[in-house]
Scaffold this motif. Sequence first.
Motif, short mmCIF file in Angstrom:
data_model
loop_
_atom_site.label_atom_id
_atom_site.label_comp_id
_atom_site.label_asym_id
_atom_site.label_seq_id
_atom_site.Cartn_x
_atom_site.Cartn_y
_atom_site.Cartn_z
N GLU A 1 1.06 -5.67 11.89
CA GLU A 1 -0.15 -5.80 11.06
C GLU A 1 -0.86 -7.10 11.45
OE1 GLU A 1 -1.10 -3.50 9.17
OE2 GLU A 1 0.56 -2.45 8.20
N PRO A 2 -1.55 -7.12 12.59
CA PRO A 2 -2.16 -8.38 13.07
C PRO A 2 -3.16 -8.98 12.10
CG PRO A 2 -2.94 -6.48 14.35
CD PRO A 2 -1.79 -6.00 13.53
N ARG A 3 -3.80 -8.17 11.27
CA ARG A 3 -4.74 -8.74 10.30
C ARG A 3 -4.01 -9.63 9.29
NH1 ARG A 3 -6.87 -3.20 8.41
NH2 ARG A 3 -7.50 -4.36 6.55
N LEU A 4 -2.78 -9.27 8.97
CA LEU A 4 -1.99 -10.12 8.09
C LEU A 4 -1.68 -11.45 8.77
CD1 LEU A 4 0.69 -7.86 6.36
CD2 LEU A 4 -1.30 -8.95 5.32
N TRP B 1 9.63 -12.76 3.38
CA TRP B 1 10.36 -12.26 4.56
C TRP B 1 9.83 -10.88 4.96
CZ3 TRP B 1 14.28 -8.29 4.89
CH2 TRP B 1 15.03 -8.31 6.08
N VAL B 2 9.60 -10.01 4.00
CA VAL B 2 9.06 -8.68 4.28
C VAL B 2 7.68 -8.79 4.93
CG1 VAL B 2 8.25 -6.53 3.24
CG2 VAL B 2 10.38 -7.57 2.43
N VAL B 3 6.84 -9.69 4.41
CA VAL B 3 5.49 -9.87 4.97
C VAL B 3 5.57 -10.44 6.38
CG1 VAL B 3 3.31 -11.09 4.73
CG2 VAL B 3 4.40 -10.09 2.71
N PHE B 4 6.40 -11.46 6.58
CA PHE B 4 6.51 -12.08 7.90
C PHE B 4 6.97 -11.07 8.95
CE2 PHE B 4 6.33 -16.85 7.98
CZ PHE B 4 5.66 -16.98 6.78
N ASP C 1 3.42 -4.39 -2.87
CA ASP C 1 4.15 -3.14 -3.04
C ASP C 1 3.49 -2.00 -2.27
OD1 ASP C 1 5.95 -4.44 -4.67
OD2 ASP C 1 5.01 -3.80 -6.54
N LEU C 2 2.17 -1.93 -2.31
CA LEU C 2 1.46 -0.87 -1.60
C LEU C 2 1.56 -1.06 -0.09
CD1 LEU C 2 -1.63 -0.63 -3.95
CD2 LEU C 2 0.00 1.21 -3.50
N LEU C 3 1.56 -2.30 0.37
CA LEU C 3 1.77 -2.56 1.80
C LEU C 3 3.10 -1.98 2.25
CD1 LEU C 3 1.13 -4.22 4.49
CD2 LEU C 3 2.58 -5.99 3.46
N VAL C 4 4.14 -2.24 1.49
CA VAL C 4 5.47 -1.75 1.84
C VAL C 4 5.50 -0.23 1.83
CG1 VAL C 4 7.88 -1.69 1.10
CG2 VAL C 4 6.61 -3.83 1.01
N GLU C 5 4.82 0.38 0.87
CA GLU C 5 4.84 1.83 0.74
C GLU C 5 4.01 2.54 1.80
OE1 GLU C 5 3.50 2.79 -3.18
OE2 GLU C 5 4.95 1.45 -4.15
N ARG C 6 2.84 1.98 2.15
CA ARG C 6 1.86 2.73 2.95
C ARG C 6 1.43 2.05 4.24
NH1 ARG C 6 -2.57 4.06 -1.81
NH2 ARG C 6 -1.10 4.71 -3.45
N GLY C 7 1.70 0.77 4.38
CA GLY C 7 1.11 0.03 5.49
C GLY C 7 -0.30 -0.39 5.12
N LEU C 8 -0.81 -1.41 5.80
CA LEU C 8 -2.10 -1.99 5.42
C LEU C 8 -3.23 -0.97 5.52
CD1 LEU C 8 -3.00 -4.79 4.48
CD2 LEU C 8 -3.63 -5.30 6.84
N SER D 1 -10.32 -10.02 0.35
CA SER D 1 -9.88 -8.89 1.18
C SER D 1 -8.50 -8.44 0.73
CB SER D 1 -9.84 -9.29 2.66
OG SER D 1 -8.79 -10.22 2.88
N ILE D 2 -8.08 -7.30 1.23
CA ILE D 2 -6.74 -6.80 0.94
C ILE D 2 -5.69 -7.73 1.52
CG2 ILE D 2 -5.12 -4.90 1.41
CD1 ILE D 2 -7.56 -3.02 1.32
N GLU D 3 -5.97 -8.24 2.74
CA GLU D 3 -5.02 -9.17 3.37
C GLU D 3 -4.81 -10.41 2.50
OE1 GLU D 3 -7.02 -6.68 6.33
OE2 GLU D 3 -7.82 -8.12 4.92
N ASP D 4 -5.91 -10.92 1.93
CA ASP D 4 -5.80 -12.08 1.06
C ASP D 4 -4.92 -11.79 -0.15
OD1 ASP D 4 -7.39 -13.59 2.70
OD2 ASP D 4 -9.20 -13.41 1.48
N ALA D 5 -5.03 -10.59 -0.67
CA ALA D 5 -4.22 -10.22 -1.83
C ALA D 5 -2.74 -10.15 -1.46
CB ALA D 5 -4.69 -8.89 -2.40
N VAL D 6 -2.44 -9.53 -0.32
CA VAL D 6 -1.04 -9.43 0.13
C VAL D 6 -0.45 -10.83 0.32
CG1 VAL D 6 0.47 -8.69 2.00
CG2 VAL D 6 -1.35 -7.17 1.20
#
Length: 219
Positions: A128-131, A119-122, A29-36, A61-66
């Motif tokens: 977001e190359p770290r993702l 789908w949103v993450v992909f 949710d925070l990724l969608v709202e603010r970006g990584l 890491s944050i990426e792992d959580a997303v």
Amino acid sequence: MSGDDDVDLDGRRQRTRRSRTALSRAAFDLLVERGLAGVAVEDIAGRAGVTRRTFSRHFASIEDAVLGDIDRDVDVFNAALRDRPPLEPPLLAYRSAVEVWLAAAGHGDGDVPLWTRRWVVFRRFDSEPRLFTGYQRIRLSGQRAAVEILAARLGVDPAVDRRPAAAVAAGSGVLLAAFQTWATGDDPDALPRLVGEFFDAHLLLVADAAGRLPEESLT
């Protein structure tokens, strides 16, 4: 172990799963709202209602959580692959396991399939190359496990017999092609259809190649 100990252990496992799920959802949710770049560990922990220490117990890491949901997808897929009938050909077993995962991912929060979140993450991998790097790590780890599962099913050593690795490479490549088409489209619900289309196309290509290869190369 006594019955009470079993109940307590099961309760701890359920609490662990709930915490992990809450953290992953908060990170998404925070990724969608603010970006990584706009998300901190403290933000995720606060949104999930847990401590920063709890976050660190679940994710590095944050990426792992997303990507936590996607990490679970790999576990669901490999469990389905392991449970396929012993005599089922490797490529068919792979596709059948994908279908099991799709059925599981068709359920989510209310009427929203889990794959809508994927789908949103992909769609953010380019920005977001770290993702994307984290996703690649999860995907490759899952592929290695799938090779071992198919090798065990066939009763072969994957370092000598190339069939398990070849089957996983083919199946995962087809699935990745479907994912890429899905992520660039505008319909998050198109994934099951696309997966079916890409696997059917692969089947046609294999059949066509088998018909053109010399007979001795097929033995």
